[in-house]
Design a protein around this motif. Structure first.
Motif, PDB file in Angstrom:
ATOM      1  N   GLU A  85     -13.281 -28.788 -46.536  1.00  0.00           N
ATOM      2  CA  GLU A  85     -11.870 -28.487 -46.348  1.00  0.00           C
ATOM      3  C   GLU A  85     -11.348 -27.683 -47.526  1.00  0.00           C
ATOM      4  N   GLU A  86     -10.288 -26.942 -47.286  1.00  0.00           N
ATOM      5  CA  GLU A  86      -9.639 -26.173 -48.337  1.00  0.00           C
ATOM      6  C   GLU A  86      -8.742 -27.106 -49.153  1.00  0.00           C
ATOM      7  N   GLY A  87      -8.386 -26.666 -50.342  1.00  0.00           N
ATOM      8  CA  GLY A  87      -7.478 -27.460 -51.153  1.00  0.00           C
ATOM      9  C   GLY A  87      -7.751 -27.273 -52.621  1.00  0.00           C
ATOM     10  N   ASP A  88      -6.908 -27.900 -53.418  1.00  0.00           N
ATOM     11  CA  ASP A  88      -7.044 -27.816 -54.862  1.00  0.00           C
ATOM     12  C   ASP A  88      -8.371 -28.414 -55.303  1.00  0.00           C
ATOM     13  N   SER A  89      -8.829 -27.923 -56.433  1.00  0.00           N
ATOM     14  CA  SER A  89     -10.096 -28.374 -56.987  1.00  0.00           C
ATOM     15  C   SER A  89     -10.004 -29.841 -57.393  1.00  0.00           C
ATOM     16  N   GLU A  90     -11.111 -30.550 -57.187  1.00  0.00           N
ATOM     17  CA  GLU A  90     -11.237 -31.934 -57.614  1.00  0.00           C
ATOM     18  C   GLU A  90     -12.448 -32.035 -58.527  1.00  0.00           C
ATOM     19  N   VAL A  91     -12.650 -33.181 -59.109  1.00  0.00           N
ATOM     20  CA  VAL A  91     -13.870 -33.380 -59.888  1.00  0.00           C
ATOM     21  C   VAL A  91     -15.041 -33.448 -58.918  1.00  0.00           C
ATOM     22  N   LEU A  92     -16.221 -33.617 -59.443  1.00  0.00           N
ATOM     23  CA  LEU A  92     -17.418 -33.623 -58.599  1.00  0.00           C
ATOM     24  C   LEU A  92     -17.337 -34.685 -57.510  1.00  0.00           C
ATOM     25  N   PRO A  93     -17.854 -34.363 -56.331  1.00  0.00           N
ATOM     26  CA  PRO A  93     -17.893 -35.359 -55.259  1.00  0.00           C
ATOM     27  C   PRO A  93     -18.845 -36.496 -55.611  1.00  0.00           C
ATOM     28  N   VAL A  94     -18.679 -37.622 -54.946  1.00  0.00           N
ATOM     29  CA  VAL A  94     -19.652 -38.708 -55.057  1.00  0.00           C
ATOM     30  C   VAL A  94     -20.725 -38.454 -54.008  1.00  0.00           C
ATOM     31  N   TRP A  95     -21.876 -39.091 -54.178  1.00  0.00           N
ATOM     32  CA  TRP A  95     -22.968 -38.827 -53.248  1.00  0.00           C
ATOM     33  C   TRP A  95     -23.764 -40.092 -52.988  1.00  0.00           C
ATOM     34  N   SER A  96     -24.534 -40.015 -51.936  1.00  0.00           N
ATOM     35  CA  SER A  96     -25.449 -41.091 -51.582  1.00  0.00           C
ATOM     36  C   SER A  96     -26.698 -40.476 -50.973  1.00  0.00           C
ATOM     37  N   ARG A  97     -27.779 -41.220 -51.010  1.00  0.00           N
ATOM     38  CA  ARG A  97     -29.029 -40.725 -50.419  1.00  0.00           C
ATOM     39  C   ARG A  97     -28.983 -40.752 -48.896  1.00  0.00           C
ATOM     40  N   HIS A  98     -28.111 -41.586 -48.338  1.00  0.00           N
ATOM     41  CA  HIS A  98     -28.075 -41.739 -46.887  1.00  0.00           C
ATOM     42  C   HIS A  98     -26.667 -41.562 -46.345  1.00  0.00           C
ATOM     43  N   VAL A  99     -26.577 -40.859 -45.239  1.00  0.00           N
ATOM     44  CA  VAL A  99     -25.292 -40.554 -44.607  1.00  0.00           C
ATOM     45  C   VAL A  99     -24.580 -41.821 -44.161  1.00  0.00           C
ATOM     46  N   SER A 100     -25.308 -42.857 -43.829  1.00  0.00           N
ATOM     47  CA  SER A 100     -24.705 -44.088 -43.326  1.00  0.00           C
ATOM     48  C   SER A 100     -24.091 -44.964 -44.417  1.00  0.00           C
ATOM     49  N   ALA A 101     -24.158 -44.539 -45.668  1.00  0.00           N
ATOM     50  CA  ALA A 101     -23.589 -45.335 -46.762  1.00  0.00           C
ATOM     51  C   ALA A 101     -22.070 -45.435 -46.604  1.00  0.00           C
TER      52      ALA A 101
END
Length: 160
Positions: A85-101
């Motif tokens: 999505e568009e929008g103002d900058s944020e810090v780094l996204p969080v992540w996970s190894r699996h989409v179902s997290a």
């Protein structure tokens, strides 16, 4: 007339560490453990063949490219982005190894955050040979599943 001594320059051979960073959608699974939301499955089922028919996109090509990345011997990171999505900058996204997290339940990621994460993957050795699925650090699911010290990038789902 004597020739001046030849000055030899020393050349240092630098070991260049190559790192390849790729991007794709959540529909790619590295280990087959990902559980996808029914909306994503429906979207891929309906629009995958339509996009291929219209020559807009071919998910089979992306799956094959990712399969080759996973079996390669290079230092790679495959960043799996959620709905951008568009929008103002944020810090780094969080992540996970699996989409179902649960941390990824909210789904959206800002384009700028996704781009910053890809650049971050170039220098973060913990992301070598990983396929992190990302979500905005300010999304409801990320905020409810992260501790205050985890507001930066990290495998939040596996730290809990």
């Amino acid at each position: 007339m004597a020739m001046p001594p030849v000055r030899r320059r020393r050349f240092w051979i630098l070991q260049i560490r190559t790192r390849l960073v790729f991007s794709c959608g959540w529909h790619i699974s590295r280990d087959g453990v990902d559980v996808y939301p029914w909306r994503l499955k429906l979207f891929i089922t309906i629009f995958g063949p339509l996009a291929r028919l219209l020559r807009f996109a071919d998910l089979r090509d992306q799956k094959e490219a990712c399969r080759r990345i996973f079996v390669s011997d290079t230092n790679w990171t495959l960043v799996r982005g959620s709905d951008l999505e568009e929008g103002d900058s944020e810090v780094l996204p969080v992540w996970s190894r699996h989409v179902s997290a649960p941390v990824l339940a909210s789904n959206p990621t800002r384009r700028t955050g996704f781009a910053m994460f890809m650049v971050h993957a170039l220098i973060d050795d913990s992301l070598i040979r990983e396929a992190p699925a990302t979500v905005s650090c300010k999304s409801a699911s990320a905020l409810s599943h992260s501790r205050p010290h985890e507001q930066r990038s990290g495998d939040v789902a596996n730290q809990a």
